[in-house]
Design a protein around this motif. Structure first.
Motif, PDB file in Angstrom:
ATOM      1  N   GLU A   1     -16.058   0.901  -5.669  1.00 20.35           N
ATOM      2  CA  GLU A   1     -16.009   0.909  -4.196  1.00 20.35           C
ATOM      3  C   GLU A   1     -16.377   2.304  -3.704  1.00 20.35           C
ATOM      4  O   GLU A   1     -15.709   3.279  -4.031  1.00 20.35           O
ATOM      5  CB  GLU A   1     -14.587   0.503  -3.793  1.00 20.35           C
ATOM      6  N   VAL A   3     -16.703   5.277  -1.014  1.00 19.00           N
ATOM      7  CA  VAL A   3     -15.875   5.661   0.119  1.00 19.00           C
ATOM      8  C   VAL A   3     -16.706   6.475   1.097  1.00 19.00           C
ATOM      9  O   VAL A   3     -17.342   7.444   0.717  1.00 19.00           O
ATOM     10  CB  VAL A   3     -14.686   6.534  -0.326  1.00 19.00           C
ATOM     11  N   ASN A 144      -6.243   4.073  -6.057  1.00 13.98           N
ATOM     12  CA  ASN A 144      -6.678   2.734  -6.458  1.00 13.98           C
ATOM     13  C   ASN A 144      -7.145   2.774  -7.907  1.00 13.98           C
ATOM     14  O   ASN A 144      -8.329   2.593  -8.184  1.00 13.98           O
ATOM     15  CB  ASN A 144      -7.798   2.250  -5.532  1.00 13.98           C
ATOM     16  N   ASP A 168      -6.568   2.196   1.745  1.00 13.38           N
ATOM     17  CA  ASP A 168      -7.759   2.781   2.352  1.00 13.38           C
ATOM     18  C   ASP A 168      -7.719   4.275   2.048  1.00 13.38           C
ATOM     19  O   ASP A 168      -6.909   5.019   2.625  1.00 13.38           O
ATOM     20  CB  ASP A 168      -7.721   2.518   3.866  1.00 13.38           C
ATOM     21  N   ARG A 169      -8.571   4.701   1.125  1.00 10.98           N
ATOM     22  CA  ARG A 169      -8.488   6.099   0.687  1.00 10.98           C
ATOM     23  C   ARG A 169      -8.841   7.087   1.786  1.00 10.98           C
ATOM     24  O   ARG A 169      -8.354   8.201   1.801  1.00 10.98           O
ATOM     25  CB  ARG A 169      -9.395   6.330  -0.533  1.00 10.98           C
ATOM     26  N   ARG A 170      -9.725   6.681   2.706  1.00 12.03           N
ATOM     27  CA  ARG A 170     -10.087   7.601   3.781  1.00 12.03           C
ATOM     28  C   ARG A 170      -8.870   7.893   4.658  1.00 12.03           C
ATOM     29  O   ARG A 170      -8.535   9.038   4.935  1.00 12.03           O
ATOM     30  CB  ARG A 170     -11.221   7.038   4.636  1.00 12.03           C
ATOM     31  N   VAL A 171      -8.178   6.836   5.039  1.00 13.77           N
ATOM     32  CA  VAL A 171      -6.996   6.992   5.889  1.00 13.77           C
ATOM     33  C   VAL A 171      -5.902   7.758   5.138  1.00 13.77           C
ATOM     34  O   VAL A 171      -5.275   8.667   5.671  1.00 13.77           O
ATOM     35  CB  VAL A 171      -6.478   5.595   6.348  1.00 13.77           C
TER      36      VAL A 171
END
Ligand code: BTX
Length: 247
Positions: A1, A3, A144, A168-171
């Motif tokens: 995935e 990002v 994750n 959600d890695r960005r958040v």
């Protein structure tokens, strides 16, 4: 995935799909005169823990290093490690993972005496005793990633494994950086929150310090990050070391 980070951080963020180590990259940037930078990677191929141990960093984690130049004595650097562990624990709690902190720098999830390691923090610095030239706080969050891809002897866990769904890695990363920025400027709140999350206080501990082993009950944590151990004979404050919780 993949990002799309696009972080709205108070820093310049340098993103890498794959890099040996974000701390090593931040050290190079520091040597080249960079001021405030965050180095972030999806995967590290040579991630490092303390004492040159390996930090396993497969794709899907949040592997980042924050380089900054605070005007503080080197002896205050542990306060930043503490702020980072509180930031990581609170960010994990905000996504629903009940993280605690094991002194000095492990963020873990504890249940029924089982301690699963979620985050590792590696702080490095350079400068004169009375003034650090730069500080790098490296934070590795098993976000994750499948714990089976991490070293079993560390009893690792990840946010996705605890939650059953990826985060959600960005958040998450945005929040982690915001919290760190806030807490590093507010050591009183950081220490108070550390005490709230600490799994070490009240436990019998065995701490291997550079000056020998200290064993006793962990009774307090003091600014800038020392652990106070009651050995039965005296109270000793240890400022660095590996800590084991004893039964
Ligand atoms: P530490 O010395 O406390 O922990 C290292 C130990 O943790 C290893 O010996 C191994 O047993 C275990 N371990 C290795 N990888 C993992 C993992 N992914 N999850 C759980 N346990 C693990 C902790 O050191 C400091 C780690 C800092 C990592 C960050 S990532 C971004 C930055 N770049 C870099 O190279 N290091 C930092």
């Amino acid at each position: 995935e993949a990002v799309e980070y696009g972080l709205d951080a108070p820093f310049e963020v340098e993103y890498h799909d794959s890099i040996p180590s974000t701390n090593a990259r931040a050290r190079d940037l520091a040597a080249a005169g960079a001021e405030d930078v965050v180095v972030l990677a999806d995967e590290q191929t040579g991630g490092r823990g303390r004492l040159d141990r390996e930090w396993s960093s497969p794709s899907g984690g949040v592997w980042l290093s924050i380089l900054f130049r605070p005007d503080v004595p080197m002896a205050q650097a542990p306060a930043f490690t503490l702020a980072a562990s509180v930031a990581a624990a609170r960010a994990a709690r905000e996504v629903g993972v009940d993280a605690g902190i094991k002194w000095p720098n492990d963020v873990l999830v504890e249940s029924d005496g089982d301690e699963r390691k979620l985050v590792g923090i590696l702080t490095e610095m350079e400068g004169e005793a009375d003034r650090a030239s730069w500080i790098i706080v490296g934070i590795g969050v098993n976000a994750n990633v499948d714990p089976e891809d991490l070293p079993a002897e560390a009893n690792p866990t990840s946010l996705s494994a605890e939650l059953g769904d990826p985060v959600d890695r960005r958040v998450f990363t945005q929040r982690l950086l915001e919290l760190f920025e806030e807490l590093r400027r507010d050591p009183e709140t950081a220490v108070a929150e550390w005490r709230e999350y600490a799994t070490t206080l009240g436990k019998r501990v065995r701490v291997e310090t550079p000056d020998g082993v200290v064993e006793g009950e962990a009774v307090a944590v003091e600014f800038p990050g020392g652990l106070v151990v009651d050995t039965g004979d005296e109270r000793v404050t240890v400022s660095a070391g590996d800590c084991d919780h004893l039964r």
